[in-house]
Every structure is written in structure tokens, then in C-alpha cells.
Design a protein around this motif. Structure first.
Motif, PDB file in Angstrom:
ATOM      1  N   LEU A   1       0.695  -1.286   0.358  1.00 48.36           N
ATOM      2  CA  LEU A   1      -0.041   0.199  -0.010  1.00 48.36           C
ATOM      3  C   LEU A   1       0.860   1.289   0.042  1.00 48.36           C
ATOM      4  O   LEU A   1       0.580   2.391  -0.530  1.00 48.36           O
ATOM      5  CB  LEU A   1      -0.983   0.074   1.279  1.00 48.36           C
ATOM      6  CG  LEU A   1      -1.945   1.341   1.296  1.00 48.36           C
ATOM      7  CD1 LEU A   1      -2.606   1.229   0.367  1.00 48.36           C
ATOM      8  CD2 LEU A   1      -2.771   1.176   2.772  1.00 48.36           C
ATOM      9  N   LEU A   2       1.990   1.211   0.564  1.00 49.72           N
ATOM     10  CA  LEU A   2       2.828   2.242   0.579  1.00 49.72           C
ATOM     11  C   LEU A   2       3.354   2.933  -0.484  1.00 49.72           C
ATOM     12  O   LEU A   2       3.388   4.047  -0.757  1.00 49.72           O
ATOM     13  CB  LEU A   2       4.165   2.040   1.708  1.00 49.72           C
ATOM     14  CG  LEU A   2       5.004   3.174   1.816  1.00 49.72           C
ATOM     15  CD1 LEU A   2       4.188   4.344   2.832  1.00 49.72           C
ATOM     16  CD2 LEU A   2       6.176   2.604   2.916  1.00 49.72           C
TER      17      LEU A   2
ATOM     18  N   LYS B   1      -0.075   4.968  -7.777  1.00 54.15           N
ATOM     19  CA  LYS B   1      -0.220   3.763  -8.745  1.00 54.15           C
ATOM     20  C   LYS B   1      -0.774   2.637  -7.899  1.00 54.15           C
ATOM     21  O   LYS B   1      -0.125   2.289  -6.679  1.00 54.15           O
ATOM     22  CB  LYS B   1       0.965   3.557  -9.532  1.00 54.15           C
ATOM     23  CG  LYS B   1       1.684   4.940 -10.440  1.00 54.15           C
ATOM     24  CD  LYS B   1       2.284   4.435 -11.348  1.00 54.15           C
ATOM     25  CE  LYS B   1       2.870   5.505 -12.389  1.00 54.15           C
ATOM     26  NZ  LYS B   1       2.271   6.675 -12.311  1.00 54.15           N
ATOM     27  N   PRO B   2      -1.421   1.685  -8.480  1.00 55.57           N
ATOM     28  CA  PRO B   2      -2.050   0.596  -7.583  1.00 55.57           C
ATOM     29  C   PRO B   2      -0.917  -0.302  -7.431  1.00 55.57           C
ATOM     30  O   PRO B   2       0.055  -0.620  -8.226  1.00 55.57           O
ATOM     31  CB  PRO B   2      -2.930  -0.268  -8.978  1.00 55.57           C
ATOM     32  CG  PRO B   2      -2.872   0.729  -9.837  1.00 55.57           C
ATOM     33  CD  PRO B   2      -1.798   1.876  -9.937  1.00 55.57           C
ATOM     34  N   ALA B   3      -0.771  -0.818  -6.220  1.00 59.62           N
ATOM     35  CA  ALA B   3       0.374  -1.560  -5.525  1.00 59.62           C
ATOM     36  C   ALA B   3      -0.083  -2.996  -6.447  1.00 59.62           C
ATOM     37  O   ALA B   3       0.925  -3.847  -6.522  1.00 59.62           O
ATOM     38  CB  ALA B   3      -0.131  -1.698  -4.032  1.00 59.62           C
TER      39      ALA B   3
ATOM     40  N   ASP C   1     -13.583   2.209 -10.395  1.00 63.87           N
ATOM     41  CA  ASP C   1     -12.545   1.243 -10.662  1.00 63.87           C
ATOM     42  C   ASP C   1     -11.294   2.194 -10.992  1.00 63.87           C
ATOM     43  O   ASP C   1     -10.391   1.578 -11.395  1.00 63.87           O
ATOM     44  CB  ASP C   1     -12.946   0.109 -11.531  1.00 63.87           C
ATOM     45  CG  ASP C   1     -13.628  -0.839 -10.799  1.00 63.87           C
ATOM     46  OD1 ASP C   1     -13.513  -0.940  -9.569  1.00 63.87           O
ATOM     47  OD2 ASP C   1     -14.324  -1.546 -11.553  1.00 63.87           O
ATOM     48  N   TRP C   2     -11.592   3.474 -11.666  1.00 67.83           N
ATOM     49  CA  TRP C   2     -10.724   4.035 -12.533  1.00 67.83           C
ATOM     50  C   TRP C   2     -10.418   5.480 -12.088  1.00 67.83           C
ATOM     51  O   TRP C   2     -11.084   6.196 -11.343  1.00 67.83           O
ATOM     52  CB  TRP C   2     -11.206   4.162 -13.861  1.00 67.83           C
ATOM     53  CG  TRP C   2     -11.670   2.592 -14.343  1.00 67.83           C
ATOM     54  CD1 TRP C   2     -12.847   2.162 -14.446  1.00 67.83           C
ATOM     55  CD2 TRP C   2     -10.633   1.636 -14.951  1.00 67.83           C
ATOM     56  NE1 TRP C   2     -12.832   0.745 -14.872  1.00 67.83           N
ATOM     57  CE2 TRP C   2     -11.716   0.554 -15.136  1.00 67.83           C
ATOM     58  CE3 TRP C   2      -9.339   1.488 -15.128  1.00 67.83           C
ATOM     59  CZ2 TRP C   2     -10.954  -0.787 -15.583  1.00 67.83           C
ATOM     60  CZ3 TRP C   2      -8.976   0.285 -15.568  1.00 67.83           C
ATOM     61  CH2 TRP C   2      -9.692  -0.851 -15.864  1.00 67.83           C
ATOM     62  N   ASP C   3      -9.057   5.727 -12.464  1.00 63.72           N
ATOM     63  CA  ASP C   3      -8.695   7.030 -12.164  1.00 63.72           C
ATOM     64  C   ASP C   3      -9.387   7.945 -13.156  1.00 63.72           C
ATOM     65  O   ASP C   3     -10.176   7.792 -13.850  1.00 63.72           O
ATOM     66  CB  ASP C   3      -7.224   7.373 -12.199  1.00 63.72           C
ATOM     67  CG  ASP C   3      -6.497   7.010 -13.594  1.00 63.72           C
ATOM     68  OD1 ASP C   3      -7.337   7.296 -14.734  1.00 63.72           O
ATOM     69  OD2 ASP C   3      -5.529   6.734 -13.820  1.00 63.72           O
ATOM     70  N   ASP C   4      -9.342   9.423 -12.850  1.00 67.20           N
ATOM     71  CA  ASP C   4     -10.107  10.618 -13.351  1.00 67.20           C
ATOM     72  C   ASP C   4     -10.082  10.358 -15.016  1.00 67.20           C
ATOM     73  O   ASP C   4     -10.986  10.358 -15.852  1.00 67.20           O
ATOM     74  CB  ASP C   4      -9.773  11.967 -13.046  1.00 67.20           C
ATOM     75  CG  ASP C   4     -10.312  12.153 -11.671  1.00 67.20           C
ATOM     76  OD1 ASP C   4     -11.120  11.250 -11.010  1.00 67.20           O
ATOM     77  OD2 ASP C   4     -10.148  13.124 -11.035  1.00 67.20           O
TER      78      ASP C   4
ATOM     79  N   VAL D   1      -9.025   0.492  -1.012  1.00 63.17           N
ATOM     80  CA  VAL D   1      -8.747  -0.650  -1.622  1.00 63.17           C
ATOM     81  C   VAL D   1      -8.719  -0.420  -3.130  1.00 63.17           C
ATOM     82  O   VAL D   1      -7.819  -0.699  -3.588  1.00 63.17           O
ATOM     83  CB  VAL D   1     -10.088  -1.685  -1.392  1.00 63.17           C
ATOM     84  CG1 VAL D   1     -10.012  -2.859  -2.440  1.00 63.17           C
ATOM     85  CG2 VAL D   1     -10.239  -2.148   0.200  1.00 63.17           C
ATOM     86  N   MET D   2      -9.681   0.524  -3.483  1.00 67.80           N
ATOM     87  CA  MET D   2      -9.448   0.972  -4.914  1.00 67.80           C
ATOM     88  C   MET D   2      -7.984   1.559  -5.336  1.00 67.80           C
ATOM     89  O   MET D   2      -7.371   1.366  -6.331  1.00 67.80           O
ATOM     90  CB  MET D   2     -10.601   2.128  -5.479  1.00 67.80           C
ATOM     91  CG  MET D   2     -12.055   1.678  -5.447  1.00 67.80           C
ATOM     92  SD  MET D   2     -12.101   0.357  -6.619  1.00 67.80           S
ATOM     93  CE  MET D   2     -13.221  -0.630  -5.871  1.00 67.80           C
ATOM     94  N   LEU D   3      -7.496   2.309  -4.235  1.00 65.07           N
ATOM     95  CA  LEU D   3      -6.043   3.072  -4.432  1.00 65.07           C
ATOM     96  C   LEU D   3      -5.239   1.974  -4.902  1.00 65.07           C
ATOM     97  O   LEU D   3      -4.408   1.984  -5.618  1.00 65.07           O
ATOM     98  CB  LEU D   3      -5.736   3.568  -3.213  1.00 65.07           C
ATOM     99  CG  LEU D   3      -4.469   4.149  -3.036  1.00 65.07           C
ATOM    100  CD1 LEU D   3      -3.979   5.212  -3.876  1.00 65.07           C
ATOM    101  CD2 LEU D   3      -4.168   4.821  -1.725  1.00 65.07           C
ATOM    102  N   ALA D   4      -5.143   0.930  -3.957  1.00 67.63           N
ATOM    103  CA  ALA D   4      -4.292  -0.186  -4.042  1.00 67.63           C
ATOM    104  C   ALA D   4      -4.479  -1.316  -5.009  1.00 67.63           C
ATOM    105  O   ALA D   4      -3.473  -1.832  -5.781  1.00 67.63           O
ATOM    106  CB  ALA D   4      -4.023  -1.019  -2.754  1.00 67.63           C
TER     107      ALA D   4
END
Ligand code: SAM
Length: 347
Positions: free
Chosen positions: A127-128, A135-137, A258-261, A303-306
Motif C-alpha cells: 500500500l505504501l 499507482k496501484p500496488a 475502479d478508474w482514475d479520473d 482498496v481502490m487505491l491499492a
């Protein structure tokens, strides 16, 4: 010499135990992973099913599940105070109402627990990396983006789709009931997965035809009826970044998050390009509320971030996305479930 700082006495808490100190509370938070993985273990062993007809000794359960009794006992002893089991008498367990949600014969979060504790769990160890880079882990750990990886792993993709069904918890029916589809003719469910939402909409609106649009893995299960009956439906396997089918009402449920902008805007633009001027786009998502009230959507956001590189958004953030895609947010319609409908028209 004493510092003058007197440690505060802890007052008695539940069952006469002292209320935990801040450091104990932090440690408890840190142990969250143990509870999550223990849930997965009892699901994989079918323990909730074995307890469906009544309580059993851990020895009986272990024999039925073909595992060692002692470690099973320790895992169940961990989950009992979390409300999943009750220890009726020493080493005899029963199922609580919460634990019953993990039985295989009723809809519940079972597949979600299995899914979230597989790849998502492994991605979270990094996650870090997501916080440092944005960016997704997942991509770092698995070497490809989440949905590409799922496309190459059909069993995990099927589990993912079943988990989505479990997560919906009445949300599909709530969305279908909350919106008047009366003046439209053809509904396109973009990233429709198993087709539960489309099924609910078509059942309530016999005048509508439908399109279930998803990757090949999503379409295949929907075609076999995994999400309910889909009469008057065309099944289209495609990539929503390339283009979507033609219709006059688009529903996009739990996809934009699920997606970035940039990617989210592209999906919406593809809908805008395919629709007539009187058409509408309905984005069904849970909005992030302001303030620091506890809300599960804040967990899902990380969760979405990672995992996917996406994010949960506020109403203002969705309005900006629509504007960037040539659409205008007309209104936000609440439903009886924790999901809202954001209705947009061509700008
Ligand atoms: C979080 S699921 C939501 C599924 C469904 N709408 C629901 O509410 O349960 C996201 C869906 O988007 C689909 N998807 C992901 N990438 C896609 C792409 N490039 N083109 C079409 N569908 C895609 C996935 O297969 C999955 O069914």
C-alpha cells in the motif's frame, strides 16, 4: 523524581474488562488482518455450513473438515468474540446470525471475503507504494493491472464476479426501483458483470430491450444466467475504453470507481459518443460523505487505491468527471440502499 504525569486508571468495560488503552486499541487495529484471514479459513473449510443445523464440538468439525482440531479451535476461538460463532460450552461452537451470512446456501459476503483475502490482500502489503506514487500496488505485485490479470485468470475472475453479486446486497433492485425508465427504449449496462442490475431493470420495464456490455469473462457468466433472467438482451463482449453499444439510457454501476479520473472520463465520453441527444447516463455509486463519520466507502476507497488505481468520489468530483466527458450532472437520486444514482445528460 516523578514526572507529575499520573497514568489514568482504566474504567471497567464489557464483561468487567478494563477499557483498552490507546496503544492497545492501535494494536487491535493492526491485528485486523488476522480476523480477515481467519474468516477466509472457516469459509474454505465449510465450517458455517457444518454448523447450520446446530452446535458441534471442534473435534467433530475438524473431522468433517479433515483438519487438525487444535489449530481449528484456535481460529474459531479468535472469531467467536468477533461475533461469528458462540462457544456454547468449552470447545463446542454454534453459529451466530453474523456467521450464518457465511453459509453457502444463502446470498452473503462469503465470496467477497474469499476474493478480498486473495490478490487484494497480497497487493495491500505494498500500500505504501500506492501512497508514494499514486499507482496501484496490485500492478507492482502482480505485474499487470487488476482487470488484465483477471482476464488471464478465469477462476479468480469468476470469484470476483460472484463477490460483486454478494456486495450488491439489494442495491440492484434499489437502483432499478428508484429510476423511471418509462421514456427510453434500450438500456445499455456498461461493465454490467453478471447482469443483476440489467435483469432487475428489464423485469420492471417490459418495454425496454437491453445490452449487457462487459469483458468476455463478465458476458459469459451473464449469458448463462448467473445474475438472473436477461430477456430481450444482446450480450456484447468489448472494451469500454474503445467504445460502447448504442442505446438511449446507459447504466454504469460500480464501474467508474475502479478508474482514475482520466480513464473514468474516457468511459463516460464513450457513452456520450454512442448516445442520442435525448439519452441519459446513470452512474450508480456510493458517494463519499463529508466529515469523519465512519463509512465503509472510505475503506473501499483505499482498496481502490491499492488494487485498481480507482477512487470513491464526492458528488462534486462526479460532476467534474461528467463535465470533462461532455455531460452535465442533472440530479442525484437517492435509493433505499447505500448507493446513489447520478443522472447526466449531454452538455
Ligand atoms: C466492479 S465490477 C461491477 C460489475 C457490475 N456493474 C456490478 O455492479 O456488480 C466492474 C466491471 O467492469 C468490467 N470491466 C473492467 N474493465 C472493462 C473493460 N475494459 N471493458 C468492459 N468492461 C470492463 C469488469 O469485468 C466488471 O464486470
Amino acid at each position: 523524581m516523578a514526572s507529575g504525569h499520573t497514568p489514568r486508571k482504566l474504567s471497567p468495560g464489557r464483561r468487567g474488562k478494563p477499557v483498552s488503552s490507546p496503544s492497545q486499541q492501535v494494536v487491535r487495529l493492526g491485528f485486523g488482518f488476522a480476523v480477515s484471514q481467519a474468516l477466509r479459513v472457516v469459509i474454505e473449510l465449510g465450517i458455517p455450513d457444518l454448523l447450520a443445523s446446530g452446535g458441534h464440538s471442534v473435534e467433530d468439525l475438524a473431522a468433517a473438515a479433515k483438519v487438525d482440531a487444535e489449530p481449528l479451535y484456535r481460529v474459531m476461538r479468535l472469531l467467536a468474540p468477533e461475533g461469528v460463532f458462540t462457544e456454547i460450552r468449552p470447545r463446542h461452537f454454534g453459529l451466530t446470525e453474523v456467521g450464518a451470512a457465511l453459509r453457502s446456501d444463502r446470498p452473503g459476503p462469503r465470496d467477497f471475503i474469499r476474493m478480498i483475502n486473495s490478490e487484494a490482500y497480497l497487493a495491500f502489503e505494498q500500500l505504501l507504494h500506492s501512497v508514494r506514487t499514486g499507482k496501484p500496488a496490485f500492478d507492482k505485485v502482480f505485474g499487470s493491472p487488476r482487470f488484465d490479470w483477471l482476464s488471464a485468470h478465469p477462476e479468480q475472475a469468476a470469484l470476483f464476479q460472484r463477490a460483486m453479486v454478494a456486495l450488491s446486497q439489494g442495491g440492484n433492485e434499489a437502483v432499478a426501483d428508484a429510476y423511471d425508465f418509462g421514456r427510453y427504449t434500450r438500456v445499455v449496462d456498461v461493465g454490467g458483470g453478471h447482469g443483476q442490475l440489467l435483469s432487475a431493470i428489464l423485469a420492471r420495464n417490459p418495454h425496454l430491450s437491453g445490452v449487457l456490455f462487459d469483458l468476455p469473462s463478465g458476458v459469459a457468466a451473464a449469458r448463462q444466467g448467473a445474475g438472473g433472467d436477461l430477456p430481450r438482451t444482446d450480450f456484447v463482449a468489448g472494451d469500454f475504453f474503445e467504445g460502447v453499444s448504442v442505446g438511449d439510457i446507459y447504466v454504469i454501476k460500480r464501474v467508474i470507481h475502479d478508474w482514475d479520473d482520466e480513464r473514468a472520463e474516457l468511459i463516460l465520453r464513450r457513452c456520450r459518443e454512442a448516445m442520442p441527444t435525448h439519452g441519459r447516463v446513470l452512474v450508480a455509486e456510493t458517494l463519499v460523505p463529508p466529515g469523519d463519520e465512519p463509512d465503509q466507502i472510505k475503506t473501499l476507497d483505499v482498496v481502490m487505491l491499492a488494487v485498481t488505481g480507482g477512487l470513491e468520489r464526492t458528488e462534486a468530483q462526479y460532476a467534474r468527471l461528467f463535465a470533462g466527458a461532455g455531460l452535465k450532472l442533472e440530479r442525484v437520486i437517492g435509493t433505499r440502499a447505500p448507493i446513489s444514482i447520478l443522472e447526466a445528460s449531454p452538455a
